[in-house]
Scaffold this active site. Structure first.
Site, mmCIF file in Angstrom:
data_model
loop_
_atom_site.group_PDB
_atom_site.id
_atom_site.type_symbol
_atom_site.label_atom_id
_atom_site.label_comp_id
_atom_site.label_asym_id
_atom_site.label_seq_id
_atom_site.Cartn_x
_atom_site.Cartn_y
_atom_site.Cartn_z
ATOM 1 N N GLY A 1 -1.114 1.825 13.371
ATOM 2 C CA GLY A 1 -0.690 1.196 12.110
ATOM 3 C C GLY A 1 -1.345 1.826 10.892
ATOM 4 O O GLY A 1 -1.858 2.954 10.936
ATOM 5 N N ASN B 1 -4.881 2.058 -1.946
ATOM 6 C CA ASN B 1 -5.469 0.706 -1.990
ATOM 7 C C ASN B 1 -6.231 0.434 -3.287
ATOM 8 O O ASN B 1 -6.764 -0.656 -3.468
ATOM 9 C CB ASN B 1 -6.383 0.456 -0.780
ATOM 10 C CG ASN B 1 -7.721 1.146 -0.920
ATOM 11 O OD1 ASN B 1 -7.871 2.121 -1.652
ATOM 12 N ND2 ASN B 1 -8.722 0.637 -0.233
ATOM 13 N N GLU C 1 -5.451 13.138 -3.444
ATOM 14 C CA GLU C 1 -5.149 13.901 -2.233
ATOM 15 C C GLU C 1 -5.367 13.057 -0.979
ATOM 16 O O GLU C 1 -4.565 13.078 -0.043
ATOM 17 C CB GLU C 1 -6.042 15.147 -2.194
ATOM 18 C CG GLU C 1 -5.683 16.087 -1.096
ATOM 19 C CD GLU C 1 -6.490 17.373 -1.148
ATOM 20 O OE1 GLU C 1 -7.642 17.345 -0.696
ATOM 21 O OE2 GLU C 1 -5.965 18.389 -1.633
ATOM 22 N N ASP D 1 -10.267 3.390 1.608
ATOM 23 C CA ASP D 1 -10.533 2.972 2.990
ATOM 24 C C ASP D 1 -11.159 4.108 3.799
ATOM 25 O O ASP D 1 -11.953 3.864 4.710
ATOM 26 C CB ASP D 1 -9.230 2.536 3.681
ATOM 27 C CG ASP D 1 -8.822 1.115 3.302
ATOM 28 O OD1 ASP D 1 -9.700 0.314 2.926
ATOM 29 O OD2 ASP D 1 -7.617 0.807 3.382
ATOM 30 N N LYS E 1 0.803 -1.227 0.000
ATOM 31 C CA LYS E 1 0.000 0.000 0.000
ATOM 32 C C LYS E 1 0.844 1.289 0.000
ATOM 33 O O LYS E 1 0.406 2.311 -0.524
ATOM 34 C CB LYS E 1 -0.939 0.017 1.207
ATOM 35 C CG LYS E 1 -2.145 -0.909 1.070
ATOM 36 C CD LYS E 1 -3.041 -0.753 2.284
ATOM 37 C CE LYS E 1 -4.363 -1.467 2.062
ATOM 38 N NZ LYS E 1 -5.331 -1.167 3.129
ATOM 39 N N TYR F 1 -13.594 -7.727 10.993
ATOM 40 C CA TYR F 1 -14.889 -8.225 10.507
ATOM 41 C C TYR F 1 -15.088 -9.710 10.749
ATOM 42 O O TYR F 1 -16.139 -10.248 10.404
ATOM 43 C CB TYR F 1 -15.113 -7.878 9.032
ATOM 44 C CG TYR F 1 -13.921 -8.088 8.140
ATOM 45 C CD1 TYR F 1 -13.584 -9.350 7.684
ATOM 46 C CD2 TYR F 1 -13.112 -7.008 7.773
ATOM 47 C CE1 TYR F 1 -12.485 -9.550 6.881
ATOM 48 C CE2 TYR F 1 -11.996 -7.196 6.971
ATOM 49 C CZ TYR F 1 -11.699 -8.462 6.529
ATOM 50 O OH TYR F 1 -10.607 -8.661 5.734
HETATM 51 P P1 NAP Z 1 -0.854 -2.802 11.536
HETATM 52 O O1 NAP Z 1 -0.339 -1.804 10.564
HETATM 53 O O2 NAP Z 1 -0.079 -4.036 11.840
HETATM 54 O O3 NAP Z 1 -1.096 -2.005 12.933
HETATM 55 C C1 NAP Z 1 -1.580 -2.652 14.064
HETATM 56 C C2 NAP Z 1 -1.577 -1.696 15.253
HETATM 57 O O4 NAP Z 1 -2.145 -2.396 16.375
HETATM 58 C C3 NAP Z 1 -0.177 -1.247 15.683
HETATM 59 O O5 NAP Z 1 -0.246 0.093 16.109
HETATM 60 C C4 NAP Z 1 0.124 -2.150 16.884
HETATM 61 O O6 NAP Z 1 0.946 -1.550 17.840
HETATM 62 C C5 NAP Z 1 -1.262 -2.266 17.474
HETATM 63 N N1 NAP Z 1 -1.371 -3.442 18.353
HETATM 64 C C6 NAP Z 1 -1.173 -4.732 17.995
HETATM 65 N N2 NAP Z 1 -1.350 -5.523 19.069
HETATM 66 C C7 NAP Z 1 -1.660 -4.707 20.111
HETATM 67 C C8 NAP Z 1 -1.948 -4.924 21.503
HETATM 68 N N3 NAP Z 1 -1.969 -6.157 22.027
HETATM 69 N N4 NAP Z 1 -2.226 -3.862 22.275
HETATM 70 C C9 NAP Z 1 -2.206 -2.616 21.751
HETATM 71 N N5 NAP Z 1 -1.936 -2.342 20.452
HETATM 72 C C10 NAP Z 1 -1.666 -3.380 19.654
HETATM 73 O O7 NAP Z 1 -2.301 -3.325 11.118
HETATM 74 P P2 NAP Z 1 -3.393 -2.511 10.253
HETATM 75 O O8 NAP Z 1 -3.187 -2.766 8.818
HETATM 76 O O9 NAP Z 1 -3.420 -1.115 10.772
HETATM 77 O O10 NAP Z 1 -4.740 -3.292 10.661
HETATM 78 C C11 NAP Z 1 -5.295 -3.200 11.970
HETATM 79 C C12 NAP Z 1 -6.634 -3.949 12.014
HETATM 80 O O11 NAP Z 1 -7.577 -3.330 11.148
HETATM 81 C C13 NAP Z 1 -6.546 -5.411 11.562
HETATM 82 O O12 NAP Z 1 -7.332 -6.181 12.427
HETATM 83 C C14 NAP Z 1 -7.159 -5.386 10.167
HETATM 84 O O13 NAP Z 1 -7.790 -6.612 9.863
HETATM 85 C C15 NAP Z 1 -8.196 -4.291 10.312
HETATM 86 N N6 NAP Z 1 -8.538 -3.652 9.014
HETATM 87 C C16 NAP Z 1 -9.828 -3.718 8.590
HETATM 88 C C17 NAP Z 1 -10.188 -3.112 7.398
HETATM 89 C C18 NAP Z 1 -11.615 -3.189 6.920
HETATM 90 O O14 NAP Z 1 -11.886 -2.917 5.733
HETATM 91 N N7 NAP Z 1 -12.559 -3.499 7.765
HETATM 92 C C19 NAP Z 1 -9.230 -2.408 6.637
HETATM 93 C C20 NAP Z 1 -7.906 -2.363 7.128
HETATM 94 C C21 NAP Z 1 -7.581 -2.985 8.313
HETATM 95 P P3 NAP Z 1 2.543 -1.726 17.805
HETATM 96 O O15 NAP Z 1 2.993 -0.944 16.611
HETATM 97 O O16 NAP Z 1 2.966 -1.163 19.118
HETATM 98 O O17 NAP Z 1 2.807 -3.200 17.668
#
Ligand code: NAP
Length: 289
Positions: free
Chosen positions: A133, A92, A83, A107, A71, A232
């Site tokens: 993240g 994405n 933008e 998104d 991404k 989800y």
């Molecule tokens: P990512 O880039 O890996 O970021 C994950 C974040 O969660 C990081 O800030 C991490 O902190 C934090 N984290 C992980 N474990 C933790 C814990 N035990 N306690 C506190 N913080 C914790 O992942 P992402 O791409 O942002 O995705 C995050 C979630 O969103 C996933 O579950 C994904 O499936 C969901 N999502 C859904 C959609 C949708 O369309 N519905 C779209 C995108 C993402 P650290 O950096 O400190 O490890």
């Protein structure tokens, strides 16, 4: 569906990609619209990204979804970046133009869609975003677009919180005075939170028995607060189950997935996406998974 000599190609590229739900959602939509196209999952390794993108253009692929880990890496390879994608720092959705690939981030629209139907205005609202993240960046941009007055991000890592603050400072097109709080101190923000968003993977496999916040922490929220989990599956997550037990409004990540896909499909096909068909395709698939 009949594949013909004129069938147009759409797809998603990522690594890994076998788990993607996008082919299920988009192919059902394509069939409902009666369009001669097919949507396929392409496994693309990071080292092959530029080659793959040039190849997709060479064989006349109409459009692509982009997922982890491409991404951000795809941005320098694009002729145009919208933008909102610049603001998030991630793309994405891609489509072809005369100059090359054009990219955006759907998104943000996907995240906002269920919130817009819940409240006419989010002005004056405080959003608390859990996680720092990639998804959190789309959520922060979404909260800014919704008009939330205050956006607070909670994270475990001081440096990542500072980097997010820096990312959303001017000249970011969606600049916002982001407040940050360390995970262990977030209780102080909960009583004034109107929108609480879980953008961590806590609650999904292999952490499906966990919640990012405890029942006691959810009890600190105002009765009018909205709890939003980007996850989800499972449905509901423990976080949303506890929020529903407290009779808070609860939104899961399925609608975001549907709505971000709908914006992308509309862009590729130049006609409105059948949102109800896409939602039902995912619900049925997840129900039987
Ligand atoms: P990512 O880039 O890996 O970021 C994950 C974040 O969660 C990081 O800030 C991490 O902190 C934090 N984290 C992980 N474990 C933790 C814990 N035990 N306690 C506190 N913080 C914790 O992942 P992402 O791409 O942002 O995705 C995050 C979630 O969103 C996933 O579950 C994904 O499936 C969901 N999502 C859904 C959609 C949708 O369309 N519905 C779209 C995108 C993402 P650290 O950096 O400190 O490890």
């Amino acid at each position: 569906m009949m594949i013909t000599g004129k069938t147009q190609l759409l797809g998603v590229m990522g690594d890994p990609i076998g788990h993607s739900l996008s082919p299920v959602m988009h192919n059902r939509a394509i069939a409902a619209l009666g369009v001669d196209a097919v949507y396929v999952a392409f496994p693309v390794k990071p080292a092959d990204l530029a080659t793959a993108l040039a190849g997709f253009a060479a064989v006349d692929v109409l459009g692509l979804s982009v997922t982890i880990p491409h991404k951000q890496a795809v941005i320098p390879l694009l002729a145009e970046v919208s933008e909102v994608a610049q603001a998030v720092g991630a793309v994405n959705t891609l489509w072809r133009t005369d100059r090359g690939w054009s990219g955006t981030n759907t998104d943000v629209d996907g995240f906002i869609a269920p919130l817009r139907s819940l409240r006419e205005s989010w002005q004056g609202a405080t959003a608390l975003v859990l996680g720092t993240g990639g998804a959190a960046r789309a959520v922060i941009a979404g909260a800014q677009r919704l008009g939330c007055d205050r956006v607070v991000v909670a994270g475990r890592d001081r440096a990542k919180l500072a980097a997010l603050q820096h990312h959303f400072a001017p000249p970011n097109p969606l600049a916002i005075a982001l407040q940050t709080v360390l995970w262990d101190d977030l209780d102080s923000v909960l009583p004034t939170t109107d929108l609480l968003v879980n953008s961590t993977p806590v609650g999904m496999h292999p952490l499906e028995h966990d919640s990012p916040l405890s029942i006691g922490q959810l009890a600190l929220l105002p009765a009018t607060a909205v709890a939003y989990d980007l996850i989800y599956t499972p449905r509901p997550t423990r976080f949303l189950q506890w929020a529903a037990d407290r009779e808070l409004r609860a939104i899961d990540g399925l609608e975001m997935l549907v709505q971000q896909g709908a914006v992308a499909l509309t862009q590729w096909l130049g006609q409105p996406a059948p949102i109800a068909v896409m939602r039902s395709a995912l619900e049925t698939f997840l129900h039987h998974a």
